[in-house]
Motif scaffolding. Sequence first.
Motif, mmCIF file in Angstrom:
data_model
loop_
_atom_site.group_PDB
_atom_site.id
_atom_site.type_symbol
_atom_site.label_atom_id
_atom_site.label_comp_id
_atom_site.label_asym_id
_atom_site.label_seq_id
_atom_site.Cartn_x
_atom_site.Cartn_y
_atom_site.Cartn_z
ATOM 1 N N ASP A 153 -20.188 19.119 -3.795
ATOM 2 C CA ASP A 153 -20.676 18.055 -3.765
ATOM 3 C C ASP A 153 -20.322 16.895 -4.158
ATOM 4 O OD1 ASP A 153 -23.449 18.746 -3.266
ATOM 5 O OD2 ASP A 153 -23.645 19.044 -5.133
ATOM 6 N N THR A 154 -18.459 17.083 -4.549
ATOM 7 C CA THR A 154 -17.947 16.188 -5.709
ATOM 8 C C THR A 154 -16.865 16.206 -4.709
ATOM 9 O OG1 THR A 154 -16.832 17.403 -7.064
ATOM 10 C CG2 THR A 154 -19.255 16.188 -7.781
ATOM 11 N N ASN A 155 -16.603 16.444 -3.221
ATOM 12 C CA ASN A 155 -15.556 16.804 -2.537
ATOM 13 C C ASN A 155 -15.550 15.027 -2.093
ATOM 14 O OD1 ASN A 155 -13.419 17.444 -1.210
ATOM 15 N ND2 ASN A 155 -14.723 17.398 0.457
ATOM 16 N N MET A 156 -13.544 14.251 -2.834
ATOM 17 C CA MET A 156 -13.706 13.069 -1.843
ATOM 18 C C MET A 156 -13.228 13.560 -0.649
ATOM 19 S SD MET A 156 -15.611 11.663 -3.423
ATOM 20 C CE MET A 156 -15.371 9.967 -3.125
ATOM 21 N N ASP A 157 -12.419 14.539 -0.112
ATOM 22 C CA ASP A 157 -10.982 14.606 0.541
ATOM 23 C C ASP A 157 -11.590 14.918 1.838
ATOM 24 O OD1 ASP A 157 -9.321 14.739 -1.661
ATOM 25 O OD2 ASP A 157 -8.795 17.442 -1.860
ATOM 26 N N PRO A 158 -11.791 14.076 2.790
ATOM 27 C CA PRO A 158 -11.035 13.873 3.901
ATOM 28 C C PRO A 158 -11.916 15.609 4.854
ATOM 29 C CG PRO A 158 -9.165 14.530 4.499
ATOM 30 C CD PRO A 158 -9.407 13.981 2.669
ATOM 31 N N TYR A 159 -11.775 16.207 4.234
ATOM 32 C CA TYR A 159 -12.444 17.607 5.023
ATOM 33 C C TYR A 159 -12.442 18.841 3.194
ATOM 34 C CZ TYR A 159 -9.697 16.489 9.236
ATOM 35 O OH TYR A 159 -9.657 16.182 10.599
ATOM 36 N N VAL A 160 -13.615 19.622 3.579
ATOM 37 C CA VAL A 160 -14.335 20.850 3.338
ATOM 38 C C VAL A 160 -12.980 22.106 4.000
ATOM 39 C CG1 VAL A 160 -15.387 22.130 2.316
ATOM 40 C CG2 VAL A 160 -16.101 20.087 2.571
ATOM 41 N N VAL A 161 -12.522 22.674 2.862
ATOM 42 C CA VAL A 161 -11.298 23.820 3.274
ATOM 43 C C VAL A 161 -12.517 25.040 2.755
ATOM 44 C CG1 VAL A 161 -9.556 24.300 3.655
ATOM 45 C CG2 VAL A 161 -9.872 22.036 4.138
ATOM 46 N N ILE A 162 -12.891 25.726 2.946
ATOM 47 C CA ILE A 162 -13.713 26.678 2.536
ATOM 48 C C ILE A 162 -11.998 28.176 3.249
ATOM 49 C CG2 ILE A 162 -15.198 29.037 2.984
ATOM 50 C CD1 ILE A 162 -16.884 25.709 3.343
ATOM 51 N N GLU A 163 -12.342 28.731 2.186
ATOM 52 C CA GLU A 163 -11.246 29.867 2.185
ATOM 53 C C GLU A 163 -11.437 31.317 1.648
ATOM 54 O OE1 GLU A 163 -6.764 29.121 1.118
ATOM 55 O OE2 GLU A 163 -7.638 27.771 0.522
ATOM 56 N N PHE A 164 -11.641 32.382 2.761
ATOM 57 C CA PHE A 164 -12.390 33.986 2.840
ATOM 58 C C PHE A 164 -11.081 34.799 2.284
ATOM 59 C CE2 PHE A 164 -14.768 31.547 5.183
ATOM 60 C CZ PHE A 164 -15.394 31.112 5.172
ATOM 61 N N SER A 165 -11.979 35.642 1.227
ATOM 62 C CA SER A 165 -11.148 37.081 0.849
ATOM 63 C C SER A 165 -10.298 38.276 2.124
ATOM 64 C CB SER A 165 -11.795 37.685 0.180
ATOM 65 O OG SER A 165 -12.794 38.308 0.870
ATOM 66 N N ASN A 166 -10.701 37.646 2.890
ATOM 67 C CA ASN A 166 -9.821 38.375 4.380
ATOM 68 C C ASN A 166 -8.611 37.599 4.713
ATOM 69 O OD1 ASN A 166 -11.534 36.187 5.881
ATOM 70 N ND2 ASN A 166 -12.508 38.311 6.884
ATOM 71 N N GLN A 167 -8.429 36.337 4.082
ATOM 72 C CA GLN A 167 -7.745 35.106 4.835
ATOM 73 C C GLN A 167 -8.363 33.778 5.464
ATOM 74 O OE1 GLN A 167 -4.622 35.632 2.532
ATOM 75 N NE2 GLN A 167 -6.148 36.796 1.883
ATOM 76 N N GLY A 168 -9.543 33.841 6.226
ATOM 77 C CA GLY A 168 -9.373 33.707 6.919
ATOM 78 C C GLY A 168 -9.917 32.316 6.711
ATOM 79 N N LEU A 169 -10.169 31.174 7.791
ATOM 80 C CA LEU A 169 -10.357 30.068 6.901
ATOM 81 C C LEU A 169 -11.452 29.051 7.686
ATOM 82 C CD1 LEU A 169 -8.530 27.779 5.151
ATOM 83 C CD2 LEU A 169 -7.318 26.870 7.444
ATOM 84 N N LEU A 170 -11.963 28.100 7.191
ATOM 85 C CA LEU A 170 -13.616 27.313 7.665
ATOM 86 C C LEU A 170 -12.806 25.879 7.196
ATOM 87 C CD1 LEU A 170 -16.433 28.680 7.993
ATOM 88 C CD2 LEU A 170 -15.331 26.841 7.745
ATOM 89 N N VAL A 171 -12.975 25.075 7.983
ATOM 90 C CA VAL A 171 -12.792 23.434 7.805
ATOM 91 C C VAL A 171 -13.864 22.962 8.219
ATOM 92 C CG1 VAL A 171 -11.173 21.502 8.130
ATOM 93 C CG2 VAL A 171 -10.224 23.656 8.316
ATOM 94 N N LEU A 172 -14.610 21.594 7.400
ATOM 95 C CA LEU A 172 -15.622 20.491 7.926
ATOM 96 C C LEU A 172 -14.942 19.538 7.458
ATOM 97 C CD1 LEU A 172 -18.276 23.063 7.084
ATOM 98 C CD2 LEU A 172 -18.235 22.092 9.012
ATOM 99 N N GLU A 173 -15.080 18.467 8.939
ATOM 100 C CA GLU A 173 -15.104 16.647 7.930
ATOM 101 C C GLU A 173 -16.180 16.880 6.780
ATOM 102 O OE1 GLU A 173 -14.288 14.251 10.967
ATOM 103 O OE2 GLU A 173 -13.763 15.784 12.260
ATOM 104 N N THR A 174 -15.970 16.124 5.414
ATOM 105 C CA THR A 174 -16.428 15.536 4.961
ATOM 106 C C THR A 174 -17.805 15.349 5.402
ATOM 107 O OG1 THR A 174 -14.869 16.097 3.136
ATOM 108 C CG2 THR A 174 -17.202 15.015 3.047
ATOM 109 N N ALA A 175 -17.697 14.229 5.839
ATOM 110 C CA ALA A 175 -18.642 12.941 6.396
ATOM 111 C C ALA A 175 -19.662 13.672 7.355
ATOM 112 C CB ALA A 175 -18.330 11.501 6.674
#
Length: 297
Positions: free
Chosen positions: A252-274
């Motif tokens: 909710d408070t993210n001001m970066d251009p991307y939301v980067v979500i990391e998982f316990s299995n080392q996977g990565l998911l990236v979304l543009e904030t807007a």
Amino acid sequence: DGKLAGVAFQGLNESQNIAYAIPIPIIKHFLTNIERYGKFVRFGWLGITYQNMENDQLRAFMKMKPDQTGILVTDINQAFDQHKLKPGDVLMAMNGVEIANNGTVPLRTDERVDFAYLCSTKSEGDLVSLKVLRDGKEVDIQVALQAHIPLVPLLKYNVNPTYFIHAGLIFVPLSCNYISITTGGDSSKVPPEFATLIQNGKSRYADEQAVVLSTVLADDVNMGYEAYKGIIVAKVNGAPIRNLKDLVARIDTNMDPYVVIEFSNQGLLVLETAKAKQATERILKNYRIPADRSGDL
């Protein structure tokens, strides 16, 4: 003869003469708390990790005398705000009952059980007296027991699920309710990581949760991420998350251009904030979901 051995409460499917009963000490604990407090009070827990001290070299290193026995405290659970025990202490006795080097205490004639049994006879908030060897000197301390809160909550009934939806990603706390629903109650289908957390997961904080990306509601914004489901979330924008509320606050408070979500299995998911914020409203409408989060968030 009017004596009670226990209360039968569960059977085992596809078996004969196998069932489970609630033992008398549990029943007495429950009834005593109802009489004393008007409600159930959870069992006490000392909140330590320890190792046995059966090796004489280890005992000598910890400055124990030949007639002293006990267990070595290796860690203190951070869910305890203030704990008078310290890593490196040798816990020798609880409430006057001596603890053997293998971590057991007397139960009945020629019978011994793990010392945690002494805690299980107490309730959350009860004080216990401990005899400790610290730097070669015996000290007596008192500790208020807390309730053991498992990292993966046990089954709960008549409660609404907790969830958070962002860009079609559905996040939930890992719980036995969630596991039961997603596996159909088949224990053989429980993912190994979930099973490990159920058996050995430790809460470092009273409000700690393991957060799961449960499933993905398909949309252009999350295209390619459909297979990301049933996995533990480790970090959001590089910061470890403490629970689902923490994850929600970081998104909710993210001001970066991307939301980067990391998982316990080392996977990565990236979304543009807007784009993610815009897509959330569209996805909720398309799937007829009234809110992006449960009322308790």
